[in-house]
Design an enzyme around this catalytic site. Structure first.
Site, PDB file in Angstrom:
ATOM      1  N   ALA A   1      52.728 -40.286  -1.832  1.00  0.00           N
ATOM      2  CA  ALA A   1      51.290 -40.331  -1.571  1.00  0.00           C
ATOM      3  C   ALA A   1      50.758 -41.581  -2.254  1.00  0.00           C
ATOM      4  O   ALA A   1      51.394 -42.123  -3.173  1.00  0.00           O
ATOM      5  CB  ALA A   1      50.636 -39.080  -2.145  1.00  0.00           C
TER       6      ALA A   1
ATOM      7  N   GLY B   1      55.673 -37.660  -1.842  1.00  0.00           N
ATOM      8  CA  GLY B   1      55.276 -37.273  -0.486  1.00  0.00           C
ATOM      9  C   GLY B   1      56.253 -37.758   0.574  1.00  0.00           C
ATOM     10  O   GLY B   1      56.341 -37.173   1.655  1.00  0.00           O
TER      11      GLY B   1
ATOM     12  N   GLU C   1      58.923 -35.223   0.588  1.00  0.00           N
ATOM     13  CA  GLU C   1      58.343 -34.018   1.210  1.00  0.00           C
ATOM     14  C   GLU C   1      58.218 -34.185   2.726  1.00  0.00           C
ATOM     15  O   GLU C   1      58.451 -33.245   3.485  1.00  0.00           O
ATOM     16  CB  GLU C   1      56.979 -33.721   0.574  1.00  0.00           C
ATOM     17  CG  GLU C   1      57.117 -33.269  -0.878  1.00  0.00           C
ATOM     18  CD  GLU C   1      55.791 -33.246  -1.620  1.00  0.00           C
ATOM     19  OE1 GLU C   1      55.114 -34.310  -1.677  1.00  0.00           O
ATOM     20  OE2 GLU C   1      55.411 -32.187  -2.138  1.00  0.00           O
TER      21      GLU C   1
ATOM     22  N   GLU D   1      56.773 -36.794  -9.265  1.00  0.00           N
ATOM     23  CA  GLU D   1      55.372 -36.510  -9.606  1.00  0.00           C
ATOM     24  C   GLU D   1      55.162 -36.190 -11.080  1.00  0.00           C
ATOM     25  O   GLU D   1      54.126 -36.542 -11.662  1.00  0.00           O
ATOM     26  CB  GLU D   1      54.836 -35.347  -8.750  1.00  0.00           C
ATOM     27  CG  GLU D   1      54.560 -35.711  -7.302  1.00  0.00           C
ATOM     28  CD  GLU D   1      55.760 -35.559  -6.394  1.00  0.00           C
ATOM     29  OE1 GLU D   1      56.897 -35.451  -6.889  1.00  0.00           O
ATOM     30  OE2 GLU D   1      55.561 -35.552  -5.162  1.00  0.00           O
TER      31      GLU D   1
HETATM   32  N1  COA Z   1      51.246 -45.421  -3.931  1.00  0.00           N
HETATM   33  C1  COA Z   1      50.570 -46.573  -3.874  1.00  0.00           C
HETATM   34  N2  COA Z   1      51.150 -47.789  -3.924  1.00  0.00           N
HETATM   35  C2  COA Z   1      52.489 -47.810  -4.014  1.00  0.00           C
HETATM   36  C3  COA Z   1      53.267 -46.644  -4.078  1.00  0.00           C
HETATM   37  C4  COA Z   1      52.578 -45.402  -4.027  1.00  0.00           C
HETATM   38  N3  COA Z   1      53.239 -44.224  -4.037  1.00  0.00           N
HETATM   39  N4  COA Z   1      54.571 -46.993  -4.201  1.00  0.00           N
HETATM   40  C5  COA Z   1      54.590 -48.342  -4.192  1.00  0.00           C
HETATM   41  N5  COA Z   1      53.347 -48.827  -4.080  1.00  0.00           N
HETATM   42  C6  COA Z   1      52.921 -50.232  -4.036  1.00  0.00           C
HETATM   43  C7  COA Z   1      52.982 -50.886  -5.428  1.00  0.00           C
HETATM   44  O1  COA Z   1      51.809 -50.577  -6.152  1.00  0.00           O
HETATM   45  C8  COA Z   1      53.079 -52.332  -5.038  1.00  0.00           C
HETATM   46  O2  COA Z   1      51.801 -52.781  -4.618  1.00  0.00           O
HETATM   47  P1  COA Z   1      51.227 -54.208  -5.146  1.00  0.00           P
HETATM   48  O3  COA Z   1      52.211 -55.213  -4.612  1.00  0.00           O
HETATM   49  O4  COA Z   1      49.886 -54.297  -4.510  1.00  0.00           O
HETATM   50  O5  COA Z   1      51.224 -54.135  -6.639  1.00  0.00           O
HETATM   51  C9  COA Z   1      53.954 -52.300  -3.784  1.00  0.00           C
HETATM   52  O6  COA Z   1      53.847 -50.975  -3.261  1.00  0.00           O
HETATM   53  C10 COA Z   1      55.416 -52.574  -4.069  1.00  0.00           C
HETATM   54  O7  COA Z   1      55.857 -51.651  -5.043  1.00  0.00           O
HETATM   55  P2  COA Z   1      56.605 -52.097  -6.391  1.00  0.00           P
HETATM   56  O8  COA Z   1      56.405 -51.003  -7.399  1.00  0.00           O
HETATM   57  O9  COA Z   1      56.183 -53.456  -6.803  1.00  0.00           O
HETATM   58  O10 COA Z   1      58.119 -52.150  -5.883  1.00  0.00           O
HETATM   59  P3  COA Z   1      59.436 -51.972  -6.779  1.00  0.00           P
HETATM   60  O11 COA Z   1      60.566 -52.365  -5.909  1.00  0.00           O
HETATM   61  O12 COA Z   1      59.282 -52.640  -8.088  1.00  0.00           O
HETATM   62  O13 COA Z   1      59.526 -50.385  -7.069  1.00  0.00           O
HETATM   63  C11 COA Z   1      59.405 -48.061  -6.496  1.00  0.00           C
HETATM   64  C12 COA Z   1      59.731 -49.489  -6.010  1.00  0.00           C
HETATM   65  C13 COA Z   1      59.479 -47.123  -5.280  1.00  0.00           C
HETATM   66  C14 COA Z   1      60.432 -47.631  -7.541  1.00  0.00           C
HETATM   67  C15 COA Z   1      57.990 -48.030  -7.101  1.00  0.00           C
HETATM   68  O14 COA Z   1      57.108 -48.642  -6.190  1.00  0.00           O
HETATM   69  C16 COA Z   1      57.478 -46.665  -7.407  1.00  0.00           C
HETATM   70  O15 COA Z   1      57.887 -46.066  -8.389  1.00  0.00           O
HETATM   71  N6  COA Z   1      56.528 -46.139  -6.579  1.00  0.00           N
HETATM   72  C17 COA Z   1      55.895 -44.898  -6.814  1.00  0.00           C
HETATM   73  C18 COA Z   1      56.819 -43.735  -6.479  1.00  0.00           C
HETATM   74  C19 COA Z   1      56.150 -42.412  -6.787  1.00  0.00           C
HETATM   75  O16 COA Z   1      55.878 -42.066  -7.923  1.00  0.00           O
HETATM   76  N7  COA Z   1      55.864 -41.645  -5.715  1.00  0.00           N
HETATM   77  C20 COA Z   1      55.256 -40.376  -5.841  1.00  0.00           C
HETATM   78  C21 COA Z   1      53.810 -40.480  -5.686  1.00  0.00           C
HETATM   79  S1  COA Z   1      53.054 -38.870  -5.743  1.00  0.00           S
END
Ligand code: COA
Length: 259
Positions: free
Chosen positions: A66, A111, A114, A134
């Site tokens: 999400a 999400g 999910e 989460e």
């Molecule tokens: N919601 C909003 N934005 C998200 C996102 C999310 N769930 N997951 C990634 N993004 C965005 C980042 O903020 C970033 O945006 P920006 O360039 O404007 O800063 C872009 O996507 C790229 O992500 P980034 O974190 O830089 O890539 P990465 O390769 O370093 O890491 C992940 C990849 C998937 C490990 C990391 O993005 C992450 O941990 N995301 C969240 C996962 C999560 O907790 N999901 C559950 C949410 S309830």
């Protein structure tokens, strides 16, 4: 309808629904969820759609969860609504009586995991990463992850994954039953298409009834679920498709369910 955050293409009866926010790793914001709900409702109503594939744009992510920027602004009442709304949309995906496959092409976190679990079958590329992180955000999964994960992998494994918030590799996902098949990233589309073409050669009514029996049956007592199975078995026997399938076997020819 044209979409801002989805690409929707019907290829020979298989509707490819691609979440298209690659710069945000296809995170599900409110607008994307609304579009997904609309696309699934349209797929249910459209006779030219025989199956649905859900995937993510780009090579890095299926859906990275999400949208955390939206989560950050939620209060308790809105958060409950947010959860119920997403659960409803994912339920409608699961209840579609046409096969729905998740083509998991990268991060399927929160999400995203999910969403993949709401699909009937998950095909993962070898670079896919599953997980419910989460708890690391001080939250619990809100789109039925606490319910679908234990149903797929068992209670003990689900709790370990949920409580740790750790990543699950594609290989592990396949081993524990979270992914059905793992393939090379370049082979993902072909693997999904081959699987679906095999399913689509079967009796469409029977395929839909299997989905219905499993989905509803899992929420019933064993006895009631078996009665549902018997009822669907009976309805199937009233169909031309059952006559065609059994006759084709007896006449040693290939069944043709769709002409
Ligand atoms: N919601 C909003 N934005 C998200 C996102 C999310 N769930 N997951 C990634 N993004 C965005 C980042 O903020 C970033 O945006 P920006 O360039 O404007 O800063 C872009 O996507 C790229 O992500 P980034 O974190 O830089 O890539 P990465 O390769 O370093 O890491 C992940 C990849 C998937 C490990 C990391 O993005 C992450 O941990 N995301 C969240 C996962 C999560 O907790 N999901 C559950 C949410 S309830």
């Amino acid at each position: 309808m044209s979409y801002e955050n989805l690409l929707v293409i019907n290829q020979d009866g298989i509707l490819w629904v691609t979440v298209n926010r690659p710069d945000k790793l296809n995170a599900l914001n409110g607008g994307t969820l609304r579009e997904l709900d609309d696309a699934i409702a349209a797929a249910a109503a459209d006779g030219s759609v025989l199956a649905v594939v859900v995937t993510g744009a780009g090579e890095k992510a299926f859906v990275a969860g999400a949208d955390i920027a939206e989560l950050n602004r939620l209060g308790p009442v809105e958060a409950k609504e947010f959860s119920l709304r997403g659960q409803g949309i994912f339920d409608r995906i699961e209840r579609l009586t046409k096969p729905v496959v998740a083509a998991v092409n990268g991060f399927a976190l929160g999400g995203g995991c999910e969403l993949a679990m709401a699909c009937h079958i998950r095909i993962a590329s070898s670079n896919a990463v599953f997980g419910q992180p989460e708890v690391k955000l001080g939250l619990i999964p809100g789109y039925a992850g606490t319910q679908r994960l234990p149903r797929l992998v068992g209670r003990g494994r689900a709790l370990e994954i949920l409580l740790s918030g750790r990543n699950v590799s594609a290989e592990e996902a396949e081993r524990i039953g979270l992914a059905n098949i793992v393939c090379e990233p370049a082979a993902l589309k072909e693997t999904v298409t081959t699987l679906l073409n095999g399913i689509l050669a079967n009796g469409p009514l029977a395929v839909g009834h299997c989905i219905e029996a499993v989905n509803h049956g899992l929420n019933m007592s064993f006895e009631d679920a078996c009665r549902l199975e018997a009822t669907l078995f009976g309805i199937g026997a009233a169909s031309d498709q059952m006559r065609e399938g059994t006759s084709a076997f007896l006449e040693k020819r290939k069944a043709d369910f769709r002409s």
